[in-house]
Write an enzyme that holds these catalytic residues in place. Structure first.
Site, PDB file in Angstrom:
ATOM      1  CB  CYS A 151      -0.824  -0.181   1.165  1.00 29.10           C
ATOM      2  SG  CYS A 151      -1.719  -1.263   1.503  1.00 29.10           S
ATOM      3  CG  ASP A 198      -6.477  -1.215  -4.979  1.00 28.16           C
ATOM      4  OD1 ASP A 198      -6.438  -0.065  -4.385  1.00 28.16           O
ATOM      5  OD2 ASP A 198      -5.178  -1.648  -4.990  1.00 28.16           O
ATOM      6  CG  HIS A 230      -5.898  -1.194  -1.100  1.00 23.34           C
ATOM      7  ND1 HIS A 230      -4.836  -0.825  -1.925  1.00 23.34           N
ATOM      8  CD2 HIS A 230      -5.633  -0.449   0.027  1.00 23.34           C
ATOM      9  CE1 HIS A 230      -4.113   0.030  -1.438  1.00 23.34           C
ATOM     10  NE2 HIS A 230      -4.364   0.223  -0.365  1.00 23.34           N
TER      11      HIS A 230
END
Length: 262
Positions: A151, A198, A230
């Site tokens: 991330c 995502d 995500h």
């Protein structure tokens, strides 16, 4: 039947990975851990707190700088995944990118300002911390450094493999805020694990990232995992077979990438 096949595949991949780590043989075949107690230690080096996880060999030749999501080294899953890289044979170091104050576990907390948080932890703040973590690895005697990021940290894995930044190869799971120029200026191989769902890297952006990677001179890989969202590379719901497969496969994707290119 499906879960059994998945387990067999991952066991086979894990065994192959262990076989590839010839310079650092590992006896423990339980490579990736989703739960349990982290086994690494925290050290303060040059003003930066590092979570350090060591492999079961005395002189690893490759180090991994583990760049966390916004939940930082304080998140147990991040420490456990760093430990998993250590079990795969890498000296692994995760810098505290947020100086002890990561994002809250609930990003929807009305008292948390995501925009302000990210602005306070941009490249001008993060890059020097990562440089110190890489310097720690080099001082420990490794020959090569691989960067793995998740991330928020995925962007910095790419930045770490730019010319002169110190990493030799990069892996990023569902990277966020990754800029075009940070892709085009990589000086080492880069691999990406993408989530099916995502909002920070939707299909159109994923296609752009692939096209940009194709315009570099470096080896690259982009893998897409169905049934994932995500954050799956770290915080997957492992009771869901697809998410568990995605998280474990992304981990082995990173390790195999490093074995191939570092």
């Amino acid at each position: 039947m499906r879960a059994s096949s998945t387990s067999l595949l991952l066991w086979s991949i894990g065994s192959a990975v262990l076989g590839l780590t010839k310079s650092c043989p590992i006896a423990d075949t339980s490579i990736i851990a989703h739960t349990g107690t982290p086994v690494g230690t925290e050290e303060v080096v040059d003003g930066v707190t590092l979570y350090v996880s060591k492999p079961g060999c005395k002189a690893p030749k490759v180090g991994v700088v583990y760049l966390t999501d916004v939940f930082g080294i304080q998140l147990a899953e991040n420490k456990l995944l760093a430990d998993s890289f250590a079990r795969a044979g890498y000296l692994t170091v995760a810098p505290d990118l947020f100086n002890g104050t990561p994002a809250p576990s609930d990003l929807n907390d009305p008292t948390f300002n995501t925009t302000a948080f990210l602005a306070a932890h941009g490249p001008d703040v993060a890059d020097p911390l990562i440089a110190k973590a890489i310097a720690y690895l080099r001082a420990a005697g490794v020959d090569k450094v691989a960067a793995t990021g998740y991330c928020y940290g995925g962007r910095y894995a790419f930045r770490s493999v730019a010319e002169g930044k110190g990493a030799d190869a990069a892996f990023a799971a569902h990277p966020s805020l990754l800029e075009d120029g940070e892709i085009l200026t990589i000086a080492g191989p880069a691999s990406v694990a993408a989530a099916e769902t995502d909002s920070l890297m939707p299909p159109a952006r994923r296609a752009q990232i692939e096209a940009l990677l194709a315009n570099t001179t470096q080896p690259y890989q982009v893998s897409l995992y169905s049934g994932t969202q995500h954050g799956f590379g770290v915080r997957a719901n492992v009771s869901d077979p697809e998410q568990k497969f995605g998280k474990e496969s992304a981990f082995f994707q990173a390790v195999r990438w490093f074995e191939a290119w570092v």
